[in-house]
Scaffold this active site. Structure first.
Site, mmCIF file in Angstrom:
data_model
loop_
_atom_site.group_PDB
_atom_site.id
_atom_site.type_symbol
_atom_site.label_atom_id
_atom_site.label_comp_id
_atom_site.label_asym_id
_atom_site.label_seq_id
_atom_site.Cartn_x
_atom_site.Cartn_y
_atom_site.Cartn_z
ATOM 1 C CE1 TYR A 53 4.176 2.142 3.682
ATOM 2 C CE2 TYR A 53 5.042 -0.089 3.662
ATOM 3 C CZ TYR A 53 4.230 0.895 3.115
ATOM 4 O OH TYR A 53 3.479 0.602 2.000
ATOM 5 C CB SER A 208 -5.188 -1.913 1.667
ATOM 6 O OG SER A 208 -4.399 -1.010 2.407
ATOM 7 C CG LEU A 210 -6.748 -8.776 4.391
ATOM 8 C CD1 LEU A 210 -6.142 -9.226 5.715
ATOM 9 C CD2 LEU A 210 -7.565 -9.907 3.768
ATOM 10 N N GLY A 212 -7.597 -2.658 4.289
ATOM 11 C CA GLY A 212 -6.836 -1.667 5.063
ATOM 12 C C GLY A 212 -6.839 -1.985 6.548
#
Ligand SMILES: NC(=O)c1ccc[n+]([C@@H]2O[C@H](COP(=O)([O-])OP(=O)(O)OC[C@H]3O[C@@H](n4cnc5c(N)ncnc54)[C@H](OP(=O)(O)O)[C@@H]3O)[C@@H](O)[C@H]2O)c1
Length: 287
Positions: A53, A208, A210, A212
């Protein structure tokens, strides 16, 4: 905050996903720190990150370092927080995501993550994504070695099929504690893996949850039943989606991403949203 089991630990039933705070479109550091502190203040004790990330090639571990700093500067007890990281996915810096499941690489990556997080043993280390060039058992074998060597305290996998869940648990000698797969009202393709984890008593972390980063704000527009239930309770459709995921099985621990304090504060409240059987049926039908 309600808790759920993750291996031998109890952690908040809603976690925080760190990715939006480190990849393209990330906010400035002060907003990210405020977001992580808001999560911790709301009772979140599970934070998901990964060495991959980051945005640019030279900043591997950007999110791990950010979360490590935020947890250390928070007023509460850092030992109450499980930082779950991952290895085996890489970002060369051109926007792409590549894989490396070589066992020697994974072992070095885990040691580098532990150093960045400032811990002797990583609380939960997840193999990020199967590498088609490396037999799955060999990659997961690295996690078994890391457990035996004490570099990681718990092992998980991500983006795994049912067969891979079984294979990983066998290679780990029954020590697999979590599976992290994509799952949301928009992406239901891992429902089989979710149910399999429920049968085995292994934590299932929807990623994810929601839909993404770019789709999360449109959840209510895309799923009318979620918007309707949200209106009835005076809450957001996103909170309804998380409550619905929690209702599917006791092993489910969604990890919604956030880059603003208000987002994770709202998401954390999903643990207290009770859905009726009728509402759950309507949501099932609209997912
Ligand atoms: N294992 C894997 O391969 C993999 C892949 C992708 C993601 N992940 C993990 O899963 C986590 C979650 O996935 P994601 O971040 O991609 O997508 P997501 O959780 O579906 O959506 C994240 C976005 O939702 C918004 N949001 C969060 N709570 C909200 C609420 N209550 N109301 C309205 N909007 C809300 C946030 O907006 P703001 O930014 O404005 O706060 C954030 O940008 C990641 O952070 C990462 O840790 C894992």
């Amino acid at each position: 905050m309600k808790t759920r089991a993750l291996g031998d630990l109890q952690v908040s039933a809603i976690g925080l996903g760190g990715m939006p705070m480190s990849i393209e479109g990330r906010p400035d550091e002060s907003r990210s720190i405020a977001t992580i502190h808001a999560a911790l203040d709301a009772g979140v004790t599970l934070i998901d990150t990964a060495d991959a990330y980051h945005r640019d090639a030279g900043e591997v571990g950007h999110n791990e370092e950010l979360i490590g700093r935020a947890v250390a500067s928070w007023g509460g007890d850092p030992s109450s927080v499980l930082i779950a990281t991952k290895g085996g996915h890489l970002r060369p810096g051109d926007g792409s995501w590549t894989q490396n499941g070589d066992p020697a690489y994974l072992k070095e990556a885990a040691k580098a993550s532990a150093k960045r997080l400032g811990v002797d043993a990583i609380g939960l280390y997840q193999f990020h994504r199967p590498d088609p060039k490396v037999p799955y058992a060999e990659s997961v074998g690295a996690l078994a070695d890391l457990l035996d060597e004490g570099v990681i305290a718990r092992a998980g996998i991500s983006n795994a099929s049912i067969a891979q869940i079984d294979e990983a648990n066998e290679v780990l000698g029954g020590r697999l504690v979590s599976v992290q797969n994509q799952f949301s009202p928009k992406f239901l393709s891992s429902r089989g893996e979710l149910d399999h984890c429920a049968r085995l008593g292994i934590a299932f972390l929807p990623w994810s949850p929601l839909g993404g980063i770019s789709k999360a704000s449109g959840l209510g527009g895309d799923h009318a039943a979620f918007a309707k239930v949200a209106d009835a309770h005076g809450v957001s459709p996103q909170q309804v989606a998380l409550a619905w995921e929690l209702s599917l099985a006791d092993v489910v621990l969604p990890i919604p991403g956030a880059s603003r304090p208000a987002s994770i504060q709202d998401s954390a409240r999903a643990v207290d949203l009770e859905l009726s059987a009728e509402e759950r049926s309507a949501l099932d039908a609209d997912a």
